[in-house]
Design an enzyme around this catalytic site. Structure first.
Site, PDB file in Angstrom:
ATOM      1  CG  HIS A 103      89.864  65.842  39.416  1.00  0.00           C
ATOM      2  ND1 HIS A 103      89.211  64.556  39.190  1.00  0.00           N
ATOM      3  CD2 HIS A 103      89.364  66.752  38.502  1.00  0.00           C
ATOM      4  CE1 HIS A 103      88.369  64.917  38.009  1.00  0.00           C
ATOM      5  NE2 HIS A 103      88.450  66.058  37.686  1.00  0.00           N
ATOM      6  CG  HIS A 123      87.757  63.841  45.952  1.00  0.00           C
ATOM      7  ND1 HIS A 123      88.164  62.436  46.207  1.00  0.00           N
ATOM      8  CD2 HIS A 123      87.999  64.066  44.565  1.00  0.00           C
ATOM      9  CE1 HIS A 123      88.416  61.952  45.198  1.00  0.00           C
ATOM     10  NE2 HIS A 123      88.377  63.064  43.887  1.00  0.00           N
TER      11      HIS A 123
END
Length: 238
Positions: free
Chosen positions: A154, A203
């Site tokens: 992302h 993450h």
């Protein structure tokens, strides 16, 4: 004496700076971003970032590791922001932008955007397989994930897509303030998407930092090559 005065003209100096200094500054920026990525990747591989990653992830959690700090509406808003960096959204944005450029017969811009996004995707997926870093296991994941963790896809692909689009749009504007606003907006969206991945617990912070560095470097490299090819074509035509 007239030629000497012309070099003191601010417009002349700015034109020379853009032509001669900007490419050098761009290459230096790419090198620094790649060096930063390499340093992060090396530390991740050796496990030196575990304490930093853990501390920052837990700082974004309440007493319950499954509960991010902030009210429910804020958590939902962050989930909406993170969707802007999803593969489907980025692919749609890139395809629509390529179609717009193609309709205007700006084939160079369309090709650059296509190469930047497809190349960035291939690099991101290849590195994920190479590093094979698991997702964070300290906190619950607010959204579903399917791939490995390093680097953040992302963060990297939003940097590639939005920064490239920002550069293309800014290039069409004459006013410096408007160019700055467009590029600033592209950077802001990229940063928000990366931070959202950490907040949602999907993450490690260093995944996102590495994705930002590599994505920005790849976007800058694609733009620099496209600009060089465009100038070379113009020179050959003249």
């Amino acid at each position: 004496m007239e030629p000497a005065r012309s070099y003191l003209n601010p417009r002349t100096w700015l034109a020379l700076a853009q032509r001669d200094i900007a490419p050098i500054a761009g290459m230096l920026g790419i090198a620094l971003l790649l060096l930063a990525f390499a340093e992060i990747a090396d530390d991740v591989g050796e496990g030196d970032t575990r304490a930093f990653d853990t501390r920052l992830l837990l700082a974004l959690r309440a007493s319950d590791p499954a509960d991010p700090i902030g009210p429910a509406w804020f958590e939902q808003s962050v989930a909406d922001i993170t969707a802007l960096g999803g593969f489907a959204v980025l692919a749609l944005v890139a395809l629509l932008a390529c179609g717009y450029l193609a309709v205007q017969r700006k084939w160079g811009g369309a090709l650059m955007l296509l190469v930047a996004t497809l190349g960035g995707t291939a690099i991101s997926e290849g590195l994920k397989l190479g590093f094979n870093r698991p997702r964070p296991d300290l906190v619950a994941h607010v959204v579903e994930t399917t791939s490995m963790s390093f680097p953040s896809g992302h963060a990297m692909l939003s940097a590639v897509t939005y920064l490239t689009l920002g550069a293309l749009l800014a290039h069409t504007q004459e006013k410096r303030r408007l160019r700055g606003y467009i590029l600033g907006a592209a950077i802001l969206v990229t940063l928000l998407i990366g931070v959202s991945r950490i907040y949602l617990g999907v993450h490690w912070p260093t995944d996102v930092m590495a994705g930002w560095c590599l994505g920005a470097a790849w976007a800058m490299l694609c733009w620099s090559i496209a600009t060089w090819l465009s100038r070379r074509t113009e020179t050959s035509a003249s």
